[in-house]
Design a protein around this motif. Structure first.
Motif, PDB file in Angstrom:
ATOM      1  N   LYS A 107       0.816  -1.213   0.000  1.00 58.58           N
ATOM      2  CA  LYS A 107       0.000   0.000   0.000  1.00 58.58           C
ATOM      3  C   LYS A 107       0.853   1.268   0.000  1.00 58.58           C
ATOM      4  CE  LYS A 107      -4.226  -2.113   1.570  1.00 58.58           C
ATOM      5  NZ  LYS A 107      -5.441  -1.973   2.354  1.00 58.58           N
ATOM      6  N   TYR A 108       2.097   1.181   0.412  1.00 59.34           N
ATOM      7  CA  TYR A 108       3.019   2.317   0.305  1.00 59.34           C
ATOM      8  C   TYR A 108       3.307   2.606  -1.175  1.00 59.34           C
ATOM      9  CZ  TYR A 108       7.525   4.702   0.241  1.00 59.34           C
ATOM     10  OH  TYR A 108       8.553   5.572  -0.037  1.00 59.34           O
ATOM     11  N   VAL A 109       3.664   1.589  -1.927  1.00 60.05           N
ATOM     12  CA  VAL A 109       3.933   1.759  -3.364  1.00 60.05           C
ATOM     13  C   VAL A 109       2.655   2.197  -4.082  1.00 60.05           C
ATOM     14  CG1 VAL A 109       4.582   0.557  -5.492  1.00 60.05           C
ATOM     15  CG2 VAL A 109       5.887   0.179  -3.391  1.00 60.05           C
ATOM     16  N   PHE A 110       1.513   1.643  -3.681  1.00 59.14           N
ATOM     17  CA  PHE A 110       0.237   2.075  -4.257  1.00 59.14           C
ATOM     18  C   PHE A 110       0.038   3.568  -4.017  1.00 59.14           C
ATOM     19  CE2 PHE A 110      -4.470   2.561  -3.980  1.00 59.14           C
ATOM     20  CZ  PHE A 110      -4.806   2.148  -5.257  1.00 59.14           C
ATOM     21  N   GLY A 111       0.327   4.038  -2.806  1.00 62.20           N
ATOM     22  CA  GLY A 111       0.217   5.468  -2.504  1.00 62.20           C
ATOM     23  C   GLY A 111       1.131   6.306  -3.375  1.00 62.20           C
ATOM     24  N   GLU A 112       2.345   5.823  -3.621  1.00 65.74           N
ATOM     25  CA  GLU A 112       3.261   6.539  -4.518  1.00 65.74           C
ATOM     26  C   GLU A 112       2.683   6.607  -5.934  1.00 65.74           C
ATOM     27  OE1 GLU A 112       7.764   5.999  -2.944  1.00 65.74           O
ATOM     28  OE2 GLU A 112       6.895   4.228  -3.898  1.00 65.74           O
ATOM     29  N   CYS A 113       2.086   5.518  -6.394  1.00 66.12           N
ATOM     30  CA  CYS A 113       1.457   5.502  -7.723  1.00 66.12           C
ATOM     31  C   CYS A 113       0.305   6.502  -7.784  1.00 66.12           C
ATOM     32  CB  CYS A 113       0.942   4.105  -8.067  1.00 66.12           C
ATOM     33  SG  CYS A 113       2.207   2.862  -8.364  1.00 66.12           S
ATOM     34  N   VAL A 114      -0.535   6.517  -6.738  1.00 75.87           N
ATOM     35  CA  VAL A 114      -1.642   7.477  -6.676  1.00 75.87           C
ATOM     36  C   VAL A 114      -1.103   8.890  -6.762  1.00 75.87           C
ATOM     37  CG1 VAL A 114      -3.449   8.430  -5.180  1.00 75.87           C
ATOM     38  CG2 VAL A 114      -3.226   5.950  -5.426  1.00 75.87           C
ATOM     39  N   ALA A 115      -0.093   9.194  -5.944  1.00 77.24           N
ATOM     40  CA  ALA A 115       0.489  10.546  -5.942  1.00 77.24           C
ATOM     41  C   ALA A 115       1.018  10.904  -7.329  1.00 77.24           C
ATOM     42  CB  ALA A 115       1.601  10.635  -4.899  1.00 77.24           C
ATOM     43  N   ASP A 116       1.765  10.024  -7.929  1.00 74.85           N
ATOM     44  CA  ASP A 116       2.364  10.299  -9.232  1.00 74.85           C
ATOM     45  C   ASP A 116       1.303  10.509 -10.310  1.00 74.85           C
ATOM     46  OD1 ASP A 116       4.572  10.459 -11.120  1.00 74.85           O
ATOM     47  OD2 ASP A 116       3.955   8.462 -11.789  1.00 74.85           O
ATOM     48  N   ILE A 117       0.342   9.614 -10.392  1.00 73.12           N
ATOM     49  CA  ILE A 117      -0.651   9.676 -11.468  1.00 73.12           C
ATOM     50  C   ILE A 117      -1.607  10.852 -11.297  1.00 73.12           C
ATOM     51  CG2 ILE A 117      -2.642   8.424 -12.422  1.00 73.12           C
ATOM     52  CD1 ILE A 117      -0.821   5.877 -12.130  1.00 73.12           C
ATOM     53  N   PHE A 118      -1.894  11.231 -10.048  1.00 71.26           N
ATOM     54  CA  PHE A 118      -2.775  12.375  -9.800  1.00 71.26           C
ATOM     55  C   PHE A 118      -1.993  13.677  -9.588  1.00 71.26           C
ATOM     56  CE2 PHE A 118      -5.729   8.926  -9.228  1.00 71.26           C
ATOM     57  CZ  PHE A 118      -6.938   9.442  -9.656  1.00 71.26           C
ATOM     58  N   GLU A 119      -0.712  13.651  -9.963  1.00 64.60           N
ATOM     59  CA  GLU A 119       0.162  14.827 -10.005  1.00 64.60           C
ATOM     60  C   GLU A 119       0.406  15.472  -8.640  1.00 64.60           C
ATOM     61  OE1 GLU A 119      -1.435  17.294 -13.123  1.00 64.60           O
ATOM     62  OE2 GLU A 119      -0.907  15.809 -14.649  1.00 64.60           O
ATOM     63  N   TYR A 120       0.664  14.605  -7.657  1.00 65.98           N
ATOM     64  CA  TYR A 120       1.168  15.035  -6.360  1.00 65.98           C
ATOM     65  C   TYR A 120       2.593  14.519  -6.245  1.00 65.98           C
ATOM     66  CZ  TYR A 120      -3.615  16.253  -5.086  1.00 65.98           C
ATOM     67  OH  TYR A 120      -4.861  16.823  -5.054  1.00 65.98           O
ATOM     68  N   ASP A 121       3.302  14.969  -5.231  1.00 63.44           N
ATOM     69  CA  ASP A 121       4.686  14.567  -5.048  1.00 63.44           C
ATOM     70  C   ASP A 121       4.748  13.196  -4.374  1.00 63.44           C
ATOM     71  OD1 ASP A 121       7.377  14.271  -4.513  1.00 63.44           O
ATOM     72  OD2 ASP A 121       7.621  16.250  -3.607  1.00 63.44           O
ATOM     73  N   PRO A 122       5.265  12.173  -5.062  1.00 62.47           N
ATOM     74  CA  PRO A 122       5.374  10.851  -4.442  1.00 62.47           C
ATOM     75  C   PRO A 122       6.225  10.851  -3.174  1.00 62.47           C
ATOM     76  CG  PRO A 122       5.653  10.671  -6.810  1.00 62.47           C
ATOM     77  CD  PRO A 122       5.654  12.142  -6.473  1.00 62.47           C
ATOM     78  N   ASP A 123       7.103  11.854  -3.022  1.00 65.02           N
ATOM     79  CA  ASP A 123       7.907  11.945  -1.801  1.00 65.02           C
ATOM     80  C   ASP A 123       7.057  12.290  -0.583  1.00 65.02           C
ATOM     81  OD1 ASP A 123      10.238  11.284  -3.135  1.00 65.02           O
ATOM     82  OD2 ASP A 123      10.811  13.367  -3.489  1.00 65.02           O
ATOM     83  N   ASP A 124       5.809  12.743  -0.801  1.00 60.96           N
ATOM     84  CA  ASP A 124       4.901  13.030   0.315  1.00 60.96           C
ATOM     85  C   ASP A 124       4.300  11.758   0.911  1.00 60.96           C
ATOM     86  OD1 ASP A 124       5.368  15.738   0.091  1.00 60.96           O
ATOM     87  OD2 ASP A 124       3.544  16.137  -1.061  1.00 60.96           O
ATOM     88  N   VAL A 125       4.556  10.623   0.271  1.00 66.23           N
ATOM     89  CA  VAL A 125       4.098   9.332   0.792  1.00 66.23           C
ATOM     90  C   VAL A 125       5.225   8.773   1.648  1.00 66.23           C
ATOM     91  CG1 VAL A 125       3.227   7.045   0.201  1.00 66.23           C
ATOM     92  CG2 VAL A 125       2.772   8.985  -1.326  1.00 66.23           C
ATOM     93  N   ARG A 126       4.887   8.408   2.885  1.00 68.06           N
ATOM     94  CA  ARG A 126       5.912   7.878   3.783  1.00 68.06           C
ATOM     95  C   ARG A 126       5.536   6.462   4.226  1.00 68.06           C
ATOM     96  NH1 ARG A 126       3.665   8.381   8.814  1.00 68.06           N
ATOM     97  NH2 ARG A 126       2.038   9.956   8.920  1.00 68.06           N
ATOM     98  N   PRO A 127       6.545   5.597   4.301  1.00 66.56           N
ATOM     99  CA  PRO A 127       6.258   4.219   4.686  1.00 66.56           C
ATOM    100  C   PRO A 127       5.985   4.088   6.187  1.00 66.56           C
ATOM    101  CG  PRO A 127       8.600   4.501   4.342  1.00 66.56           C
ATOM    102  CD  PRO A 127       7.944   5.806   3.969  1.00 66.56           C
ATOM    103  N   ILE A 128       4.964   3.291   6.504  1.00 69.17           N
ATOM    104  CA  ILE A 128       4.691   2.892   7.879  1.00 69.17           C
ATOM    105  C   ILE A 128       4.413   1.395   7.855  1.00 69.17           C
ATOM    106  CG2 ILE A 128       3.761   5.157   8.560  1.00 69.17           C
ATOM    107  CD1 ILE A 128       0.932   3.845   8.455  1.00 69.17           C
ATOM    108  N   THR A 129       4.275   0.803   9.026  1.00 70.21           N
ATOM    109  CA  THR A 129       3.958  -0.617   9.099  1.00 70.21           C
ATOM    110  C   THR A 129       2.622  -0.797   9.821  1.00 70.21           C
ATOM    111  OG1 THR A 129       5.068  -0.996  11.199  1.00 70.21           O
ATOM    112  CG2 THR A 129       6.410  -1.222   9.187  1.00 70.21           C
ATOM    113  N   LEU A 130       2.051  -1.957   9.659  1.00 68.21           N
ATOM    114  CA  LEU A 130       0.783  -2.269  10.319  1.00 68.21           C
ATOM    115  C   LEU A 130       0.922  -2.121  11.833  1.00 68.21           C
ATOM    116  CD1 LEU A 130      -2.045  -3.087   9.422  1.00 68.21           C
ATOM    117  CD2 LEU A 130      -1.346  -5.468   9.605  1.00 68.21           C
ATOM    118  N   GLY A 131       2.087  -2.440  12.357  1.00 63.12           N
ATOM    119  CA  GLY A 131       2.343  -2.305  13.788  1.00 63.12           C
ATOM    120  C   GLY A 131       2.295  -0.866  14.278  1.00 63.12           C
ATOM    121  N   ASP A 132       2.425   0.100  13.368  1.00 60.88           N
ATOM    122  CA  ASP A 132       2.353   1.519  13.746  1.00 60.88           C
ATOM    123  C   ASP A 132       0.923   1.969  14.014  1.00 60.88           C
ATOM    124  OD1 ASP A 132       5.125   1.835  13.394  1.00 60.88           O
ATOM    125  OD2 ASP A 132       4.880   2.334  11.271  1.00 60.88           O
TER     126      ASP A 132
END
Length: 174
Positions: A107-132
């Motif tokens: 879902k992190y990579v999916f978020g990067e794809c969403v950001a890129d395709i909808f013209e947001y900065d993929p660097d605004d997506v940060r990885p977290i884990t389910l444990g967080d």
């Protein structure tokens, strides 16, 4: 990726309910079809939003999107799912079938794809884990689906996540 022949092993009430629904549909009916899938698209209800809409809201309003780097899935764009379901109706297939995207991703990579395709900065997506996160119910880490049977039954490749997101952007929020 889980295949149709793997034993289902739900870990929460939601999964148990879905499995029970499959049993009810198929009980004593050899002519039934159960489709397992995960899909994304525009939500038609104003008071609710789907995963991509939530991601776009976070990117737009907060410039920050947490993405689960340890949760995997094979999401399809709802328009692609509809096409695959119509194609399935043209077959004689009966049983359980997995319809999912052509490749598994977290879902992190999916978020990067969403950001890129909808013209947001993929660097605004940060990885977290389910444990967080602090969910009341246990969540699965690998929700991806093996679609090799669907590729054979439908005689076609499954759509890509990226192509589905591009189509979603082009379709606009209706």
């Amino acid at each position: 990726d889980r295949s149709e022949s793997d034993d289902p092993s739900p870990i929460n009430v939601y999964g148990e309910t879905k499995l029970e629904a499959e049993r009810i549909v198929t009980q004593g009916r050899e002519d039934s079809v159960v489709v397992r899938t995960s899909f994304f698209g525009w939500n038609t209800r104003e008071e609710s939003s789907g995963l991509v809409e939530w991601m776009l809201h976070r990117l737009r309003e907060e410039g920050d999107l947490p993405g689960l780097a340890d949760v995997y899935f094979t999401p399809l764009y709802a328009g692609d799912l509809a096409t695959l379901l119509f194609d399935l109706l043209e077959t004689e297939y009966r049983g359980t079938l997995h319809l999912g995207a052509s490749k598994r991703l977290d879902k992190y990579v999916f978020g990067e794809c969403v950001a890129d395709i909808f013209e947001y900065d993929p660097d605004d997506v940060r990885p977290i884990t389910l444990g967080d996160l602090d969910f009341d119910a246990e969540r699965g880490r690998d929700l991806s689906l093996d679609t090799s049977r669907a590729r054979r039954v439908l005689d076609r490749q499954m759509p890509s996540v990226e192509n589905g997101l591009e189509r979603m952007r082009e379709d606009g929020n209706r």
